[in-house]
Design an enzyme around this catalytic site. Structure first.
Site, PDB file in Angstrom:
ATOM      1  N   ARG A 156       0.965  -1.267  -0.167  1.00 14.33           N
ATOM      2  CA  ARG A 156      -0.005  -0.094  -0.033  1.00 14.33           C
ATOM      3  C   ARG A 156       0.804   1.251  -0.024  1.00 14.33           C
ATOM      4  NH1 ARG A 156      -1.552   1.586   4.651  1.00 14.33           N
ATOM      5  NH2 ARG A 156      -2.263  -0.251   5.508  1.00 14.33           N
TER       6      ARG A 156
ATOM      7  N   TYR B 134     -16.837  16.217 -14.920  1.00 15.34           N
ATOM      8  CA  TYR B 134     -17.045  15.134 -14.965  1.00 15.34           C
ATOM      9  C   TYR B 134     -18.298  14.769 -13.782  1.00 15.34           C
ATOM     10  CZ  TYR B 134     -17.095   9.837 -13.683  1.00 15.34           C
ATOM     11  OH  TYR B 134     -17.669   8.600 -13.451  1.00 15.34           O
TER      12      TYR B 134
ATOM     13  N   ASP C 240      -7.560  18.997 -13.971  1.00 11.27           N
ATOM     14  CA  ASP C 240      -7.929  17.583 -14.361  1.00 11.27           C
ATOM     15  C   ASP C 240      -7.472  17.614 -15.856  1.00 11.27           C
ATOM     16  OD1 ASP C 240      -8.901  15.217 -15.264  1.00 11.27           O
ATOM     17  OD2 ASP C 240     -10.698  15.357 -13.868  1.00 11.27           O
TER      18      ASP C 240
ATOM     19  N   LYS D 260      -8.280   6.537 -18.929  1.00  9.78           N
ATOM     20  CA  LYS D 260      -8.816   6.773 -20.231  1.00  9.78           C
ATOM     21  C   LYS D 260      -7.547   6.952 -21.129  1.00  9.78           C
ATOM     22  CE  LYS D 260     -12.562   7.529 -18.353  1.00  9.78           C
ATOM     23  NZ  LYS D 260     -12.401   7.833 -16.777  1.00  9.78           N
TER      24      LYS D 260
END
Ligand code: P1T
Length: 403
Positions: free
Chosen positions: A56, A108, A180, A205
């Site tokens: 992690r 978004y 973004d 994406k």
């Protein structure tokens, strides 16, 4: 950007995409960064290890991905996350009760949902404004504003914000500016060089590019901010698996090639749609008629691969067009090699209330295309056949509740 300069940029970019962070592995010489599929690492004594103690916190496959992404964004640092929303949530943990955030109105739907339906409950306040107008940003800045959050180009209306101007306003008010950059990808836009403090990606994406992995990233230059975010990445734990990092890294190797094709095809399709009798409006920053075209041309190296458009007869006709498309598949997401089509009001942006969508200019009949890298003549033929036939509209369909 002048042709020669763009050529130089893309050559160096393509080389970095394949090599930075991706030296042959030292033990075996493996050319491809291995998938270090391990949760933990042996220590020679308590607290004595080789830089990795728990996956992690850090993992070598993630380290490679972060190095490659930092290089592509011309950033000093990058942190990878389990999704774009994981990256966004972690970024927002930089702020606390009472802080004010200014955000692009057209964002978004999941970003809007995180802000309005999750973070407002924690005492953050938000102003959604048209950030393509510097005056609008300035108008809502307060003494408590800590962040200006920009999407450019926006999802799904492809609005363009002057990043340098927005970052300047944020900084004058002692706030940070986050961009973004998912729709542009670092191949076409590098916001840190324009003055932004943080760049966020849904690596799901264009970066990964093959519709086979969900991921996110934040790139930045400032060391103390990086240290805080690195702490938060581990503390909150929205980290990507080694296999997901491998897939993203594999996709990035061909980013330069793919982005040129996405843009070429999108330009062709935007021009086809612009002259189509059934189309009311086309949104593509590469069209000279687009209101953000000049700023996009100045701050980007290309206009990327998303095209949105409104059909004249609204939602019912839009549904029919989607139903007839064959190569374009009806699906959420974008930026993969395959062409996708969706209705934002019903799919990706359904979590934004109808009145807020209307305020943002998001028509219920808006169709968003993620233009893939198939043969462009095939894509145009698909659109032609889907939009060509006479449409008789009987059905009056309501926009459904959030997905
Ligand atoms: O899906 P995820 O990797 O969590 O990324 C969220 C996200 C963040 N920012 C932008 C601009 C995005 O477009 C997205 C995700 N968008 C879609 C799934 C979509 O179809 O628009």
């Amino acid at each position: 950007m002048a042709r020669r300069k763009l050529q130089r940029h893309s050559q160096q970019f393509a080389t970095r995409a394949i090599h930075v962070g991706q030296e042959p592995e030292s033990a075996t010489g493996a050319i491809t960064v291995p998938i270090y599929q391990t949760s933990t690492f042996a220590q020679t004594a308590p607290g004595v290890h080789k830089g990795y103690d728990y996956s992690r916190t850090d993992n070598p496959t993630r380290t490679a991905l972060q190095a490659a992404l930092a290089s592509l964004e011309s950033a000093a640092y990058c942190l990878a996350f389990s999704s774009g929303m994981g990256a966004a949530t972690t970024a927002m943990l930089l702020f606390k009760h009472g802080d004010h955030i200014v955000s692009s109105r057209d964002v978004y739907g999941g970003t809007y949902r995180l802000f309005k339906r999750v973070l407002e409950d924690f005492g953050l306040t938000f102003s959604f404004v048209e950030t393509s107008s510097a005056k609008e940003i300035e108008r809502v800045m307060t003494g408590r504003t800590r962040l200006v959050w920009i999407e450019s180009p926006t999802n799904p209306l492809l609005r363009i914000t002057d990043i340098r101007a927005a970052a300047g306003i944020a900084h004058r008010h002692g706030a940070l500016c986050l961009v973004d950059n998912t729709f542009a990808s670092p191949f076409f836009q590098r916001p840190l060089a324009l003055g932004a403090d943080l760049v966020l990606h849904s690596t799901t994406k264009y970066l990964a590019g093959h519709a086979d992995v969900v991921g996110g990233a934040i790139c930045l230059n400032e060391r103390s901010l990086y240290e805080r975010l690195k702490f938060l990445q581990n503390a909150a734990g929205a980290t990507p698996s080694p296999f997901d990092c491998f897939l993203a890294l594999r996709g990035i190797k061909t980013l330069a090639l793919r982005m040129r094709e996405h843009e070429k095809n999108a330009t062709h399709i935007a021009n086809f749609l612009k002259d189509h009798p059934r189309v009311r409006r086309v949104y593509y920053p590469g069209l000279s008629s687009h209101p953000g075209h000049e700023i996009a041309a100045a701050q980007m190296d290309g206009f990327s691969g998303i095209v949105s458009f409104e059909v004249k007869r609204g939602l019912a006709e839009a549904r029919r067009v989607l139903g007839r498309l064959k190569i374009f598949k009806i699906a959420e997401s974008l930026g993969g090699v395959e062409s996708l089509v969706e209705l934002p009001a019903i799919m990706t942006h359904a979590s934004i209330p109808a009145e807020e969508r209307t305020r943002a200019g998001l028509d219920d009949g808006l169709i968003r295309l993620s233009v893939g890298i198939e043969n462009v003549e095939d894509l145009v033929a698909d659109l032609k056949q889907a939009m060509g036939r006479k449409v008789s509209i009987r059905l009056k369909t309501a926009v459904s509740a959030p997905a």
